[in-house]
Design an enzyme around this catalytic site. Structure first.
Site, short mmCIF file in Angstrom:
data_model
loop_
_atom_site.label_atom_id
_atom_site.label_comp_id
_atom_site.label_asym_id
_atom_site.label_seq_id
_atom_site.Cartn_x
_atom_site.Cartn_y
_atom_site.Cartn_z
N GLU A 132 -3.54 4.73 -9.39
CA GLU A 132 -2.28 4.22 -9.93
C GLU A 132 -2.31 3.54 -11.30
O GLU A 132 -1.98 2.36 -11.43
CB GLU A 132 -1.64 3.28 -8.89
N GLU A 170 -1.39 9.25 -1.62
CA GLU A 170 -0.79 8.10 -0.94
C GLU A 170 0.66 8.40 -0.62
O GLU A 170 1.43 8.77 -1.51
CB GLU A 170 -0.83 6.81 -1.80
#
Ligand SMILES: *[C@@H]1O[C@H](CO)[C@@H](O)[C@H](O)[C@H]1NC(C)=O
Ligand SMILES: *[C@@H]1O[C@H](CO)[C@@H](O)[C@H](O)[C@H]1NC(C)=O
Length: 429
Positions: free
Chosen positions: A247, A357
């Site tokens: 991320e 995710e």
């Protein structure tokens, strides 16, 4: 950006020597010709290196942007049948316009599993990772993976770990023998569970203690040093995938793509010549924003040392709550339209992605519906989506808002509903 570079290269390339296929044709300090032999175009791989790559792929990339936006209206049409029809049409178009690099959708993805968290505990979005907060999943994590494989038929796990833990807070230093051994025990547990894919995930948000890699913080060389060491350790195991970074966010995507390129080159040079490498974009590598925030275009320039993009897979995340943060137990969307739009871009550019995710409240009815529908969409587009990994199990308590941790009683594991119905339930081999 890419189109501009192509145009510049073409304009500058009159009446000068032509560079051979896959040779350098530009970059910082380059004084040679910027023209490529027939059928090849000069494309910037990063600020320092431009390369002659087949024109067909770049032409397809340039034209695809128009067709993606024009067909995205159709993509959001709700009926499953029309989604399939759109995919079929696109596939046919691609076959005629460029050499096919992705197979037709089989209707089911290749990989599905769960994140086994714990070595990332203490990591914040500013890239601060408090090593004393790490909770090694240990025997529990290995037991969960064995259960997920044996009882649920899952086959892929992502193993988050903080950069600081791996080098014991010594930026640019060697892997800490004790900490790496602890982490490696989880990696080995994944490999021996029978899983087909074990993803090493450096969980630092493109940062070290608040500063961005290659953008004022750690140098690319310090980050490359970490990955060279990890790749050397796992170079011979084909089931290992290298998740470059969890991320990234709030950074300059073109500069980040140059960092990613440096890591890809280093991993390949360390001898991990053919394993999957996962390339993360900005905005927490959101699947829904992947095209609009420039991640797709920037990361599409990253190549292996031989100029190919084989096994360079885009790494995307998606949560289905009101602000796409993965902090609420209820879901408000299945994000089907975004995944369909991204699928079209991937197909037209001959690329693939993996959703590493996603998740929702483990027994919330809105999430049971939305997550399952999200995964249906990935199955429908399995030519370009390799699979999904739910968030998260490992050291998470069963009461965590997005828990996919099973409860254990003796040798009996009981899964969360979200795992039973969606994460495992939608995975068909
Ligand atoms: C370009 O030249 C400068 C000045 O000599 C040098 O510092 C830099 O490393 C060079 N870049 C490359 C990619 O060789
Ligand atoms: C996703 O949700 C939309 C809106 O409710 C719906 O029309 C669509 O059919 C759903 N997608 C799937 C794959 O179920």
């Amino acid at each position: 950006m890419k189109t501009t570079l192509l145009a510049l290269a073409a304009a500058a390339g009159t009446a000068v020597a032509q560079n051979a296929a896959y040779s350098q044709c530009g970059g910082q300090n380059w004084t040679g010709s910027t023209t490529c032999v027939a059928g090849y175009s000069c494309v910037a791989q990063n600020a320092y290196y431009s390369q002659c790559v087949p024109s067909s792929s770049s032409t397809t990339a340039a034209t695809s942007k128009t067709s993606t936006s024009s067909s995205s209206t159709k993509a959001s049409t709700p009926a499953t049948t029309s989604t399939k029809a759109t995919s079929a049409t696109t596939t046919t178009t691609k076959t005629t316009s460029t050499a096919a690099s992705t197979p037709a959708s089989t209707g089911h993805v290749q990989y599905a599993g769960v994140n086994i968290a714990g070595f990332d505990f203490g990591c914040g979005t500013d890239g601060t990772c408090t090593t004393s907060s790490v909770v090694p999943p240990g025997a529990n994590g290995n037991g969960q993976m064995n259960h997920f494989v044996k009882d649920d038929g899952l086959n892929a796990f992502r193993l988050p770990v903080g950069w600081q833990y791996l080098v014991n807070n010594n930026l640019g230093g060697t892997l800490d023998a004790t900490n790496f051994a602890n982490y490696d025990a989880l990696v080995q547990g994944c490999l021996s569970s029978g899983a087909a894919l074990c993803i090493i995930d450096v969980h630092n948000y493109a940062r070290w203690n608040g500063a961005i890699i290659g953008q004022g913080g750690p140098t690319n060389a310090q980050f490359v040093s970490l990955w060279s060491q990890l790749a050397t350790k796992y170079a011979t195991n084909s089931k290992i995938a290298f998740g470059i970074m969890n991320e990234p966010h709030d950074l300059t995507i073109s500069t980040w793509a140059a960092t990613v390129q440096a890591v890809v080159t280093a991993i390949r040079q360390a001898g991990a010549t053919s394993q999957k490498i996962l390339l993360p974009g900005t905005q927490y590598t959101s699947a829904a924003a992947f095209i609009s925030d420039g991640s797709a275009a920037a990361l599409n320039t990253v190549t292996n040392p031989d100029g190919t993009t084989t096994n360079l897979i885009f790494d995307v995340h998606q949560y289905l709550d009101s602000d796409n943060s993965g902090t609420h137990s209820n879901c408000v969307t299945n994000n089907s339209a975004s995944f369909t739009t991204l699928a079209q871009w991937l197909r037209q550019n001959g690329r693939q992605a993996i959703l590493t995710e996603t998740g929702g409240g483990p027994s919330d009815s809105s999430c049971l519906t939305d997550v399952c529908q999200e995964l249906d969409t990935l199955n429908t587009n399995s030519d370009v989506y390799l699979g999904w990994i739910g968030w998260g199990a490992g050291s998470f308590d069963t009461s965590y808002v997005l828990s996919e941790t099973p409860t254990v009683s003796g040798s009996t594991y009981t899964d969360q509903k979200l795992v039973t119905q969606c994460i495992a339930g939608k995975f068909k081999k």
